[in-house]
Design a protein around this motif. Structure first.
Motif, PDB file in Angstrom:
ATOM      1  N   ASN A 586      61.929  29.286  54.789  1.00 45.64           N
ATOM      2  CA  ASN A 586      60.760  29.778  55.500  1.00 45.64           C
ATOM      3  C   ASN A 586      60.490  31.214  55.116  1.00 45.64           C
ATOM      4  O   ASN A 586      61.224  32.122  55.490  1.00 45.64           O
ATOM      5  CB  ASN A 586      61.024  29.691  57.006  1.00 45.64           C
ATOM      6  N   ILE A 587      59.461  31.406  54.340  1.00 43.69           N
ATOM      7  CA  ILE A 587      59.246  32.741  53.779  1.00 43.69           C
ATOM      8  C   ILE A 587      57.984  33.346  54.382  1.00 43.69           C
ATOM      9  O   ILE A 587      57.001  32.635  54.590  1.00 43.69           O
ATOM     10  CB  ILE A 587      59.057  32.648  52.256  1.00 43.69           C
ATOM     11  N   SER A 588      58.016  34.656  54.564  1.00 39.43           N
ATOM     12  CA  SER A 588      56.839  35.308  55.149  1.00 39.43           C
ATOM     13  C   SER A 588      56.052  36.070  54.078  1.00 39.43           C
ATOM     14  O   SER A 588      56.625  36.533  53.092  1.00 39.43           O
ATOM     15  CB  SER A 588      57.327  36.257  56.248  1.00 39.43           C
ATOM     16  N   SER A 589      54.752  36.170  54.307  1.00 36.77           N
ATOM     17  CA  SER A 589      53.969  37.001  53.384  1.00 36.77           C
ATOM     18  C   SER A 589      53.150  38.019  54.169  1.00 36.77           C
ATOM     19  O   SER A 589      52.210  38.597  53.651  1.00 36.77           O
ATOM     20  CB  SER A 589      53.052  36.117  52.537  1.00 36.77           C
ATOM     21  N   THR A 590      53.567  38.264  55.408  1.00 31.71           N
ATOM     22  CA  THR A 590      52.814  39.202  56.253  1.00 31.71           C
ATOM     23  C   THR A 590      52.971  40.644  55.773  1.00 31.71           C
ATOM     24  O   THR A 590      52.225  41.525  56.159  1.00 31.71           O
ATOM     25  CB  THR A 590      53.320  39.131  57.712  1.00 31.71           C
ATOM     26  N   TRP A 591      53.935  40.893  54.920  1.00 35.39           N
ATOM     27  CA  TRP A 591      54.199  42.245  54.435  1.00 35.39           C
ATOM     28  C   TRP A 591      53.201  42.696  53.371  1.00 35.39           C
ATOM     29  O   TRP A 591      53.097  43.876  53.069  1.00 35.39           O
ATOM     30  CB  TRP A 591      55.624  42.299  53.839  1.00 35.39           C
ATOM     31  N   LYS A 592      52.459  41.733  52.816  1.00 41.87           N
ATOM     32  CA  LYS A 592      51.618  42.060  51.653  1.00 41.87           C
ATOM     33  C   LYS A 592      50.629  43.203  51.882  1.00 41.87           C
ATOM     34  O   LYS A 592      50.515  44.100  51.041  1.00 41.87           O
ATOM     35  CB  LYS A 592      50.878  40.815  51.180  1.00 41.87           C
ATOM     36  N   TYR A 616      54.128  34.349  47.660  1.00 40.04           N
ATOM     37  CA  TYR A 616      55.123  35.105  48.407  1.00 40.04           C
ATOM     38  C   TYR A 616      55.606  36.330  47.659  1.00 40.04           C
ATOM     39  O   TYR A 616      56.675  36.848  47.931  1.00 40.04           O
ATOM     40  CB  TYR A 616      56.286  34.184  48.811  1.00 40.04           C
ATOM     41  N   HIS A 648      61.430  45.739  55.896  1.00 38.28           N
ATOM     42  CA  HIS A 648      61.015  44.345  55.676  1.00 38.28           C
ATOM     43  C   HIS A 648      62.155  43.656  54.941  1.00 38.28           C
ATOM     44  O   HIS A 648      62.910  44.285  54.230  1.00 38.28           O
ATOM     45  CB  HIS A 648      59.760  44.284  54.779  1.00 38.28           C
ATOM     46  N   ALA A 663      59.625  38.281  48.965  1.00 34.20           N
ATOM     47  CA  ALA A 663      60.388  38.080  50.186  1.00 34.20           C
ATOM     48  C   ALA A 663      61.843  37.847  49.821  1.00 34.20           C
ATOM     49  O   ALA A 663      62.148  37.185  48.834  1.00 34.20           O
ATOM     50  CB  ALA A 663      59.829  36.863  50.919  1.00 34.20           C
TER      51      ALA A 663
END
Ligand code: GDG
Length: 736
Positions: A586-592, A616, A648, A663
């Motif tokens: 489960n990887i997040s990409s909210t940091w972009k 990602y 992050h 990520a």
């Protein structure tokens, strides 16, 4: 023991035609002295031009000369008048010499010169190849033979090649002017070790290698596709003991034993004990700054009138290339200046400039060095300048002052001299005054340091260090080649593959299956690659997985029709044959949105760079940037990113001319391991080229064949040189 051979434009012997035959006499030059001990000791040959044009010799005479030279272990490259004219006078002295000394306005980019240069370099290489055996060392010298290293290496890769450049290597902005710049650099890169007089020349060379050919350079190693080359600074020294001993002998000579010149010099001092002599010695050349020196000396006599009648400049100018227009002009300029100074400041008892336009016997040279209070060396550009070192060696009572231009390579070792800018006539005039009035104890203090340094790093040390460097590079290369797949290993691999029942094959894409392209979207598989993959996937014992940092869309578009599994974005996504894409974690990409502006800022500041957005990860590509700026900015970016990612769960990955932020928690190693699961594969092969593949090499079971593409340090068990070698290996597996 491996032999050491020398290749240089001229042989270390002069040949003269006597009545009935030819006479050989050894050259006294620094190069001949330094090298003679080397090639004789190591049982090699010296290859070079004997100095007589072939057109002036009959067939029998050529044989006679060759036979004579063989007794001295020399091999002649015979050249015609036309070849000498085009290759030597033309390309060497009318293109490379002026350009490398920053006199671009004197260059004549005549294509005939270039053609002759290639042809004659080939002749030298051919002559060397006739005598050189595998495992031998060949040491090639100077700007006349820049193409010879590659010409030998391409035929005999197992010969170790050294190259030494005796003149400066110019900055890239100057070198790039040359229409044949790439060819010359490639020629030099046939070497295993490249030597320069100073670190500045070395770094200019690196800069041209990086910018013109894009090779990576770390410290002083140049990483070619299949080889590591070393470059280093080896400041050339002199035969110190020879100069010192002769200078000592001269001080003990009686009046009768002294030469005429020596007696003349002594007479000069008889007029007044306060009289002083300043010495300069050079070949006639526009690089040596002779007019500047005369202007400055004139200024000195004008500004410090107390020295008129007391100080003379002895200027020995050795005739050289005086058929060439620029040299003729220089000669008239010097004649005129000397005439003007002597006319203005001289009288019947006093000659301000003693000007000799000829060469003098070696003994006279030593007398000049020994009797002159100051050596004034003012080149506007000079690779090293041995005259400065010879003056130091001859000062046996440690008096005397050296004034030397900051543009001479030698200055790097001569910090205790008075250092001048050759274009600053006022500074030179003041420095002459400073030198002439320097107290004796200060002269001695400075000279002591200069002597101990020049004595220690003499010409024998210089050549010895270079040979040591060549042996070191052999070691480094062996280390890099240590894991290389040999033909017996590749046979073993194919046999293991053939006898296996269930095989997993992991293949990275860029840099492994295809070469790098300036536009990442243009690296689609070619016909040969499609065929190779098809061949592998047709065999039902094979499970082929392409494991890449690319995004899903691109790889699916390119390889979707194959029966292969795809792992993309460094392990984030997996697509098994006939199944849909699955996320491995489960990887997040909210940091972009936080990171993107920083990358955009780097794109704005670095022309040629761009951002690639994957699901990602974000990637900053700098392959098309100007290389040095690209490297600089990449380091800067990494630094800034390191500060930003702290909060992050992100990773910075450094690939081939890319920096990727992704990520954390997943990588190619974890992905490959998960893919294998508990299945009982009895043959595992993984190939990849950059450090993101190192995760895979580390995580896979020990029994796996892990193969790195390229020669860099790796955790893989083996290495292959290039994409071509990967394809060859896959071909032999596919043929099973
Ligand atoms: C190139 C680079 C680099 C001079 N006049 C006489 C004579 N000489 C000898 C000197 C000295 C040599 O010639 C000159 O050497 P340099 O180093 O000063 O200059 P280049 O000839 O331009 O040599 C130079 C050198 O290669 C080595 O790498 O230092 O930068 O341009 O040894 O003593 N010798 C005799 N009579 C003379 O009248 N016998």
């Amino acid at each position: 023991m491996s032999k050491i051979h020398i290749v240089s434009n001229r042989l270390p012997l002069s040949i003269s035609r006597e009545e009935e035959s030819f006479e050989l006499s050894p050259s006294v030059g620094g190069l001949a002295t330094g090298m003679r001990s080397i090639y004789k000791e190591y049982g090699g040959k010296w290859i070079g031009w004997p100095g007589l044009a072939k057109d002036d010799l009959t067939e029998d005479e050529i044989v006679e000369i060759d036979d004579k030279l063989v007794t001295e272990d020399c091999l002649a490259v015979h050249l015609s008048k036309e070849e000498i004219n085009l290759y030597y006078e033309g390309f060497s002295n009318n293109v490379i010499w002026p350009l490398f000394h920053y006199f671009a306005q004197f260059c004549d980019y005549n294509p005939d010169y270039w053609e002759a240069y290639k042809k004659v370099n080939q002749k030298f290489a051919q002559k060397a190849l006739e005598t050189v055996d595998d495992g031998d060392i060949v040491w090639i010298h100077d700007y006349q033979l820049l193409l010879v290293p590659e010409m030998i290496k391409s035929v005999k890769p197992n010969v170790t090649i050294g190259f030494f450049l005796h003149i400066p290597f110019p900055s890239f902005e100057v070198f790039r002017i040359l229409p044949w710049r790439n060819e010359l650099i490639k020629g030099m890169l046939g070497s295993d070790l490249i030597g320069f007089h100073t670190y500045d020349y070395e770094r200019h060379f690196f800069s041209s290698v990086r910018r013109l050919l894009g090779y990576e350079i770390s410290f002083n190693e140049i990483h070619l596709e299949d080889r590591i080359i070393l470059a280093d600074a080896f400041p050339m020294g002199i035969d110190y003991d020879k100069f010192e001993n002769l200078a000592k002998d001269i001080t003990h000579k009686s009046l009768q034993e002294k030469s005429e010149l020596h007696r003349e010099l002594e007479k000069y001092f008889l007029v007044s004990p306060d009289r002083k002599l300043i010495l300069s010695i050079d070949r006639l050349d526009y690089t040596k700054g002779i007019p500047n020196r005369l202007h400055a000396f004139e200024k000195f006599l004008n500004k410090y009138p107390e020295f008129r009648n007391q100080v003379s400049l002895i200027m020995l100018v050795v005739p050289s290339r005086d058929e060439v227009e620029q040299y003729k002009l220089l000669k008239s300029e010097i004649d005129e200046l000397v005439g003007r100074i002597n006319g203005q400041y001289g009288d019947v008892n006093y000659t301000p400039v003693w000007y000799f336009y000829r060469s003098l016997p070696f003994e006279n040279l030593i007398e000049l060095y020994s009797t002159s209070d100051v050596a004034l060396i003012t080149p506007v550009r000079d690779g090293m300048n041995l005259v400065a070192k010879e003056y130091i060696a001859c000062r046996v009572n440690q008096s005397g002052v050296l004034v030397i231009s900051e543009m001479a390579g030698a200055v790097k070792e001569l910090g205790e001299a008075i250092i001048i800018n050759p274009n600053n006539e006022d500074e030179i005039a003041d420095s002459i005054n400073q030198a002439l009035t320097m107290p004796l104890d200060e002269q001695r203090r400075r000279m002591k340091y200069l002597q101990s340094r020049i004595r220690r790093y003499d010409v024998f040390k210089w050549s010895g260090e270079f040979i040591k460097g060549l042996k070191k590079v052999e070691g480094i290369q062996q280390h890099f080649l240590a894991k290389r797949i040999t033909s017996s290993l590749s046979k073993e691999l194919v046999e293991k593959f053939a006898s296996a029942k269930k095989r997993a094959i992991f293949l990275d894409y860029d840099g492994t299956l295809v070469g790098f392209n300036n536009d990442p979207q243009a690296a689609s598989p070619d016909e040969e690659l499609h065929k190779l993959i098809t061949k592998l996937e047709e065999n039902e014992k094979n499970t082929v997985t392409i494991i890449s940092g690319r995004d899903r869309e691109t790889l699916e578009k390119w390889l979707g029709n194959h029966k292969v599994n795809l792992i993309v974005e460094h392990g984030v996504w997996l697509k098994k044959i006939g199944e849909d894409w699955k996320m491995l974690d489960n990887i997040s990409s909210t940091w972009k949105p936080t990171i993107r502006p920083l990358l955009e800022n780097f794109v704005d500041r670095t022309p040629g760079t761009f951002i690639e957005e994957k699901n990602y990860s974000l990637v900053w590509h700098y392959r098309n940037a100007e290389p040095e700026q690209g490297e600089l900015r990449a380091n800067e970016l990494k630094d800034e990113l390191r500060n930003m990612i702290a909060n992050h769960n992100l990773e910075i990955m450094e690939g081939n001319k890319v920096i990727e932020v992704k990520a954390g928690g997943i990588n190619k190693g974890i992905a490959a391991q998960r893919f294998l699961g508990d299945d009982d594969y009895d043959f595992i092969l993984a190939m990849g080229d950059d450090w993101t593949d190192e995760y895979m090499f580390r995580e896979l079971p020990e029994s796996a064949y892990t193969i790195k593409v390229g020669l860099k340090k790796t955790e893989a068990s083996y290495k292959v040189e290039s994409v071509k070698s990967v394809r060859n290996l896959l071909k032999s597996l596919g043929a099973e």
